[in-house]
Structures are given as structure tokens and as C-alpha cells.
Design a protein around this motif. Sequence first.
Motif, mmCIF file in Angstrom:
data_model
loop_
_atom_site.group_PDB
_atom_site.id
_atom_site.type_symbol
_atom_site.label_atom_id
_atom_site.label_comp_id
_atom_site.label_asym_id
_atom_site.label_seq_id
_atom_site.Cartn_x
_atom_site.Cartn_y
_atom_site.Cartn_z
ATOM 1 N N THR A 125 36.674 48.853 44.316
ATOM 2 C CA THR A 125 37.487 48.691 45.512
ATOM 3 C C THR A 125 36.627 48.010 46.568
ATOM 4 O O THR A 125 35.561 48.525 46.912
ATOM 5 C CB THR A 125 37.968 50.052 46.054
ATOM 6 O OG1 THR A 125 38.699 50.724 45.032
ATOM 7 C CG2 THR A 125 38.856 49.860 47.275
ATOM 8 N N PHE A 126 37.093 46.872 47.037
ATOM 9 C CA PHE A 126 36.334 46.140 48.047
ATOM 10 C C PHE A 126 36.624 46.690 49.437
ATOM 11 O O PHE A 126 37.771 46.960 49.782
ATOM 12 C CB PHE A 126 36.689 44.654 47.997
ATOM 13 C CG PHE A 126 35.655 43.815 47.330
ATOM 14 C CD1 PHE A 126 34.763 43.070 48.069
ATOM 15 C CD2 PHE A 126 35.560 43.794 45.957
ATOM 16 C CE1 PHE A 126 33.800 42.308 47.447
ATOM 17 C CE2 PHE A 126 34.607 43.033 45.324
ATOM 18 C CZ PHE A 126 33.711 42.283 46.074
ATOM 19 N N ALA A 127 35.555 46.814 50.233
ATOM 20 C CA ALA A 127 35.677 47.243 51.625
ATOM 21 C C ALA A 127 35.095 46.182 52.540
ATOM 22 O O ALA A 127 34.747 46.457 53.684
ATOM 23 C CB ALA A 127 34.951 48.566 51.837
ATOM 24 N N SER A 128 34.987 44.969 52.032
ATOM 25 C CA SER A 128 34.377 43.895 52.810
ATOM 26 C C SER A 128 34.917 42.568 52.318
ATOM 27 O O SER A 128 35.579 42.495 51.283
ATOM 28 C CB SER A 128 32.848 43.941 52.664
ATOM 29 O OG SER A 128 32.247 42.914 53.407
ATOM 30 N N ASP A 129 34.581 41.534 53.055
ATOM 31 C CA ASP A 129 34.948 40.180 52.666
ATOM 32 C C ASP A 129 34.026 39.742 51.530
ATOM 33 O O ASP A 129 32.803 39.813 51.641
ATOM 34 C CB ASP A 129 34.782 39.242 53.870
ATOM 35 C CG ASP A 129 35.415 37.884 53.632
ATOM 36 O OD1 ASP A 129 35.325 37.381 52.490
ATOM 37 O OD2 ASP A 129 35.973 37.328 54.592
ATOM 38 N N ILE A 130 34.607 39.293 50.449
ATOM 39 C CA ILE A 130 33.800 38.928 49.289
ATOM 40 C C ILE A 130 32.883 37.747 49.586
ATOM 41 O O ILE A 130 31.872 37.542 48.906
ATOM 42 C CB ILE A 130 34.700 38.637 48.071
ATOM 43 C CG1 ILE A 130 33.880 38.667 46.786
ATOM 44 C CG2 ILE A 130 35.427 37.326 48.242
ATOM 45 C CD1 ILE A 130 34.707 38.545 45.525
ATOM 46 N N SER A 131 33.205 36.980 50.612
ATOM 47 C CA SER A 131 32.332 35.857 50.957
ATOM 48 C C SER A 131 30.952 36.352 51.407
ATOM 49 O O SER A 131 29.955 35.635 51.269
ATOM 50 C CB SER A 131 32.966 35.002 52.057
ATOM 51 O OG SER A 131 33.119 35.736 53.249
ATOM 52 N N GLU A 132 30.884 37.595 51.926
ATOM 53 C CA GLU A 132 29.584 38.165 52.289
ATOM 54 C C GLU A 132 28.736 38.410 51.038
ATOM 55 O O GLU A 132 27.511 38.255 51.063
ATOM 56 C CB GLU A 132 29.769 39.477 53.044
ATOM 57 C CG GLU A 132 30.483 39.340 54.379
ATOM 58 C CD GLU A 132 30.703 40.689 55.047
ATOM 59 O OE1 GLU A 132 29.932 41.634 54.743
ATOM 60 O OE2 GLU A 132 31.631 40.813 55.850
ATOM 61 N N LEU A 133 29.389 38.798 49.961
ATOM 62 C CA LEU A 133 28.675 38.976 48.696
ATOM 63 C C LEU A 133 28.205 37.628 48.168
ATOM 64 O O LEU A 133 27.072 37.487 47.700
ATOM 65 C CB LEU A 133 29.589 39.679 47.687
ATOM 66 C CG LEU A 133 29.028 39.916 46.282
ATOM 67 C CD1 LEU A 133 27.765 40.769 46.341
ATOM 68 C CD2 LEU A 133 30.086 40.572 45.384
#
Length: 667
Positions: free
Chosen positions: A136-144
Motif C-alpha cells: 500500500t503506497f502512502a507517498s508519491d511513487i515519483s519520490e521512490l
Amino acid sequence: MLPRGRPRALGAAALLLLLLLLGFLLFGGDLGCERREPGGRAGAPGCFPGPLMPRVPPDGRLRRAAALDGDPGAGPGDHNRSDCGPQPPPPPKCEPQVSWIPNKHYSGLYGLMKLVLPSALPAELARVIVLDTDVTFASDISELWALFAHFSDTQAIGLVENQSDWYLGNLWKNHRPWPALGRGFNTGVILLRLDRLRQAGWEQMWRLTARRELLSLPATSLADQDIFNAVIKEHPGLVQRLPCVWNVQLSDHTLAERCYSEASDLKVIHWNSPKKLRVKNKHVEFFRNFYLTFLEYDGNLLRRELFVCPSQPPPGAEQLQQALAQLDEEDPCFEFRQQQLTVHRVHVTFLPHEPPPPRPHDVTLVAQLSMDRLQMLEALCRHWPGPMSLALYLTDAEAQQFLHFVEASPVLAARQDVAYHVVYREGPLYPVNQLRNVALAQALTPYVFLSDIDFLPAYSLYDYLRASIEQLGLGSRRKAALVVPAFETLRYRFSFPHSKVELLALLDAGTLYTFRYHEWPRGHAPTDYARWREAQAPYRVQWAANYEPYVVVPRDCPRYDPRFVGFGWNKVAHIVELDAQARQARQPLLLCPTLQEYELLVLPEAFTIHLPHAPSLDISRFRSSPTYRDCLQALKDEFHQDLSRHHGAAALKYLPALQQPQSPARG
């Protein structure tokens, strides 16, 4: 103290690039397991090449490593599946590359597929993010994605340290894990530099390591993760350690509290226990609510364009934008115009579906519904034993409720020949004809019964229709719209008739009525119910103004006109189109000849019955708003103009009907 993280819309419109690629890899798409020649430009660092819509896992049934709208899901019964069988095999070229590895992990063969990505994905693809579906993502995947910038010149794999003592070998007596560097690493979230892995000879590297370890170990316990860790143990320079918040692991023996108790914000929650949401953890309620909150989001929040990554727009996108820009928000009919131009997210085959075997006269029931009509599904399944194609207009949260509704129903769960297609809600008006077209486009049988969800067909109708199509000799030489006479009851409880004789008795007793006889008799009057009472054979009827019967037609029939949204004239326009094609086919000298001719034939033993329900919001607005009715009239006028362009002088026949005012009493 738990962090203040909250689920956020996954901001990158091109979310989860690898899920799409891995979906193709595992389930029969265009990707092969042999490296391809470069055929296009690689994307710029930090950019994703196209819009994707991810799905996060609902519960503990997830077993595989790719889930997208429209792609196969992650386990039996999973709501993301669009395949037909319970376990679709990967392409034959991929299977031998990992099938020789004994694996105890519940993911089976699919849990090893990450190992072949450098050779399976296109050679021009340099970077990918690899995700398990139980995250479950809790952030913008672009940060990853931005963490690729922290790789050294030799690092090729970005991983978070394993948050348990599994690889330390002290969980129980005689526990023998695969070799790992320290605690090892978890492969639920991976950044891969494919270009560097190819240069380093990754395929030979992992194969040699796996074969060597399998001489002393019977199998992998954690699938690909064991082999990744064994390779990293031997080549530690390959790995870039990612911050722990990018893979907070909720396994059975998790030590993740050491991470999240000190973190100010969480990024990715990984439900890597086989128990998934039912894992034993003193903070599991927090994380479960975290996940459930995500499910309540409107998925349209994910449809954000990446302005910093220029890409070629999809076909028709520019024309659509121009049309939207030309809309006048002061126009009283602005909502109608905007709804017609809305491009909805569509999840075709939302649940597992078994296509019907090919039969020359088979019929699929086609209908559409929203959340307030779900209660009709069980009764419909009891009345119609044949295939169905149903379009559901739902929010993302309602889609989850629908999933649980089907799972909890023995009747619905047992029907594998019912195809459900979710069209995600957007806009103020119900896109009724767009929904019908989605369901119609997915029908797989030669004929379709165009019905509505609040009708129950006669118990014998499915078999009767197939027999009638065969007896009438319908096919390429003769095309007919078979009319199924419609009736209604105003009672919520009544004994459904098993035959025409029983129906006529209920009709004479006042328990049943011909459909809408007291509100809109013109809608079904041409069916000629008096003749139907005595009929022993199919009989032909003529089109008349406002006729909107329920019909059985070939699957390649004209589609519904999507301009009709909300309430009014949506079925009428379709019957007009059928009749116009038939009329034009009988007049070959017209400038725009068509290939199809539809005659309206009423079937003497067929019937369908409308059940009572509360009026929809669109019906209420139609009845109460003169502006709503004026907008509907404007749509009718535009429809006739288009009809004239397609059918020439034949369209004059329909002009009086199109000019008739709509009664607000109609329901």
C-alpha cells in the motif's frame, strides 16, 4: 509513537511502470523472455512513459506479482483478474527459465519471475520499479523513482533491509535460511538498473548462485528473495540500501516497529505475511485503517498528467481537449455536454470469468446498473442461466463493496459466465448508453438480449430465445430484432409466472400490467399486447414514435448513442437507429446504403417483468426540471441531424417523433 503518515493519491499518472510490464510478461502479453532489439527511445530519467492505474491488494488472497486495471490479478478470486482460468500460465519462453527451481513459497512459479526481468524486458529499458501486489503506497511513487539518483556507478539493485531475523537463522531450531548479507533484503520493493545488470551478466550470475546453493538446500523458502540475497552476499557492491520507510514489512516475525516508531512519515506498507490484513501485530489496526482509507479514495485522483515528462498524447486526446475547451459553462445544458465528453476509467472483466463455449445461436443478456441495483443480481442469475455481460457504474469504494457482495453470495460466486465490467463514476449524470456499450462490446455470443437490470426474464427465456433464433433461420441473410414483451408489477412480493398462461392470469387479475401502460403507453404499444395474447407464432410489427422494446439482436448491431446521458430517449434512439437501417436497406438507391436490415418480430412465448423500485435521481430531475427536459430535446434535435446525414431522406420519417415534447409524468 506511530508516524503521522496518511494514504495519499499516488501522484504519478504513470504509476507502477513495472506492474504493466510484468503483467505482460506473466500473462501472455507482447513481452518475451528473450532480449529484444532496441525499437524506440528510452524514457528520460525520472519520467514514466504512460498512464497506468494500479490496484492495491484487498486481503490475504494475493499470490502473484502484478495487478493492474484490466490485467490478471494476484490470486484466485482476486478482483483484478481479467483472465478466464484460475491460474493462467506465463508464456512458454519464460517458464523454463525458473521452473527448474524448487520453491516452497506460496507464490509458486510467479514468485521467481523477477529474476528474469533484465532479459525479458526491452533492451532499451534501463530502469524499472518492481513491486509486489501486497503493498500500500502512502507517498508519491515519483519520490521512490528519485532514489535512482543516489546509486553509485556500480550499484544496480535498490532494496530495503529485511525487517525480521529470518536470514540470521535463529527463528527456530534447525532453521537453515539461504545466505544473505547481514539481515538480508526484502524484494517486495525493488529499484532495478536493468542496463547495469545486463552488463554485469546477471542471468549467468543468479543461475550459478542458485544452482550452487541448491546443492545443499532443498528449495527456496522465499522465492526470488532468497536468490537475490545469495547473489548480493557474493556481490555486495550491486546493492543500494533504501530507507526503511519504503518497505515497512508486516510479516509474522516483523521487527518493523524499529523503523516506523522513529519515522515521521511512511512511504510503503508491505503486507508480506501470508495472513495479509489478518497478521498478528500490536499496531495492525493502525495499518489496516491506513489501507482501508486508501480504498475510499476516488481513483480519478490518480489520473494526473506528468507535465515534466512530455509524451505523445493518445489518439483523439487533442480533439477531446478542444471540444472540452469549447464548452460554455453558462450553457444550461453544460452538464449534458460535459458528461458526453467524459472519458471514464473502465475495468473490463472485474471478476474471474469463464467465456461461454461457442454455440451458433447463443445469447448473452446485456445490462447496466449502479450500486442501488445490486440486489437484483441474485434474482437475475436465477432467472437467466446463460451468459451475461453487465456494466456497473461505481466509485472505487463501491467497487470494493461490490467485490465483497459477490464473494458473500453463493449464487453470484458460483456463476463464472457472468462478466462484470466496472465503469468508474465521474460526472453528475448517469452515462447510461456508454455503460450499455461497454457491456455490449464485451458480449461473446452471436446474439445479445438488450435488457435493463430491473427486469426479470421468464425462467425459460434463455432456452426459448436460442430455439427461436434457430427456427427463424436468423443469420447473415436475415437480421431481426426479436421483441420480448415487457410487463410490470407494482408489488414487491408476487409469484413469478412460469408460463404465458400463468402470466395472462396475473394480467387479468390486475397483479401484472403491460409495461408503463399508465405512464408511457407509447413506449411499448406497437408490441400489440392484444395480438400477443392469442399469438402462436412470431409476428412482425412496425416502428412507431417513442417505441422502446427490449430486443434480441446480433452482437454486431448498432451501438447505443452515447450523447443520451441521464434519463430519456436512450433506448428510443437505439430502436430508431435499428429501424432506420432496416428502412435504408430496403431502399438501395439511397446515397448511403447500409448492410443490415432489422425487422421487428414479437415472440409469442417470451416475456420479461419489471420489478418496482425507487425512482433514480435522473428520473426525478427529468420530472421536476423544465431545463432538464429542454436539454433532452436539444439532444434529440442533434440526433436527428446526425441521422439525416447518415440515412438521408429516410430520416424524415422520424422527425415528428423527435419533435414530440416529453411528458414530465413519464417514469
